[in-house]
Design an enzyme around this catalytic site. Structure first.
Site, PDB file in Angstrom:
ATOM      1  CB  SER A   1      -0.942   0.006   1.216  1.00 25.59           C
ATOM      2  OG  SER A   1      -0.238  -0.325   2.402  1.00 25.59           O
TER       3      SER A   1
ATOM      4  CG  ASP B   1       2.321  -6.668   1.525  1.00 29.81           C
ATOM      5  OD1 ASP B   1       2.002  -7.744   2.061  1.00 29.81           O
ATOM      6  OD2 ASP B   1       1.558  -5.686   1.470  1.00 29.81           O
TER       7      ASP B   1
ATOM      8  CE  LYS C   1      -0.029  -8.592   3.845  1.00 27.13           C
ATOM      9  NZ  LYS C   1      -0.680  -8.483   2.511  1.00 27.13           N
TER      10      LYS C   1
ATOM     11  CD  GLU D   1      -2.322  -9.043  -2.517  1.00 32.63           C
ATOM     12  OE1 GLU D   1      -2.855  -9.252  -3.630  1.00 32.63           O
ATOM     13  OE2 GLU D   1      -2.173  -7.901  -2.051  1.00 32.63           O
TER      14      GLU D   1
ATOM     15  CD  GLU E   1      -7.625  -5.844   1.535  1.00 39.21           C
ATOM     16  OE1 GLU E   1      -7.823  -4.676   1.162  1.00 39.21           O
ATOM     17  OE2 GLU E   1      -6.535  -6.441   1.379  1.00 39.21           O
TER      18      GLU E   1
END
Length: 272
Positions: free
Chosen positions: A53, A91, A121, A123, A190
């Site tokens: 982000s 991330d 991390k 996704e 999320e």
């Protein structure tokens, strides 16, 4: 009010599993620089996420996709220099792990070696299992991320709630169990229905941290610029603003401008 059941001098992946077992909620926030990390760490936040982000709130991109591995390492290293207690998760950015497990491992190793981060991390679920496995086999802790996965925004075409339909919900539950079985130490959910998130959290022994996933999970995470009210454009239902720094900072900048223009700054006491 939740009260910490154990004082952790340093939060580790093991600490988070213990927190879940003890019924203690996990507090997680993003940070991208040294000064902010010092404040977040000093406030007793358990986990700092150096999120991709940063692509949005630090660099002004519309999506998380443009941020590079080098940039993530830069932000993560800055955060690491500011912390004493928090666990720092970094991330892996888009393009650094999805297609090639060997590339995923190289990316994760670079983050760990060059930034000093504590975990990475990723996704996704079954579709990235080979990358997750290779990273875990190298001894690098992995946090999973399911539900709305911003790196796949062009695939989904929207940032709306995920897994409302039965088929997608079943896949999410299956992916969550797979990530736990493979050895992930925690999972972020999320923007999924609260009932589903609670069901997933109760089915796993590893902690589940939510963002827009209700209160039935084991902890919460927010983007720090959002919860501090530095961004006024982003107003999802799940966001609680704990300050309005946009207004505070704007007033401070305006006061400084006026004082400079009027020659009241610096005063006699502020000169050598």
């Amino acid at each position: 009010m939740s009260v910490a059941k154990k004082q952790y001098k340093r939060v580790t992946t093991k600490s988070l599993v213990e927190m879940k077992a003890n019924g203690e909620k996990i507090a997680m926030l993003t940070a991208y620089d040294f000064s902010m990390a010092q404040i977040v760490d000093g406030a007793g936040i358990d986990v700092i996420l150096v999120g991709d982000s940063a692509s949005n709130v630090m660099a002004g991109h519309e999506t998380t996709l443009p941020i590079t591995l080098d940039q993530m390492i830069y932000h993560a290293a800055s955060v690491i220099r500011g912390i004493e207690r928090s666990l720092v998760v970094v991330d892996l950015p888009f393009g650094s792990y999805q297609s090639d497990p060997k590339e995923a491992l190289r990316s994760a190793i670079r983050i760990m070696k060059e930034s000093g981060g504590h975990a990475v991390k990723l996704e996704g679920g079954k579709e990235i299992k080979d990358s997750v496995k290779r990273i875990l086999n190298a001894g690098i802790p992995v946090m999973g991320h399911l539900g709305l996965t911003p790196q796949s925004i062009y695939k989904f075409g929207t940032y709306t709630v995920r897994a409302k339909e039965e088929q997608e919900a079943e896949k999410l539950k299956s992916d969550a169990l797979l990530l736990e079985k493979m050895g992930c130490f925690a999972l972020v959910l999320e923007k999924v229905p609260a009932k589903l998130a609670k069901e997933v959290a109760e089915s796993l022994s590893i902690p589940v941290i939510g963002i827009g996933a209700g209160n039935g999970v084991d902890g919460q995470v927010l983007v720090i610029h959002d919860m501090l009210g530095m961004n006024h454009e982003f107003n999802p239902r799940f966001l609680r603003r704990y300050a309005d720094l946009h207004a505070v900072m704007t007033k401070a900048f305006e006061d400084y401008r006026d004082d400079v223009k009027s020659s009241s700054f610096p005063s006699d006491e502020e000169q050598y």
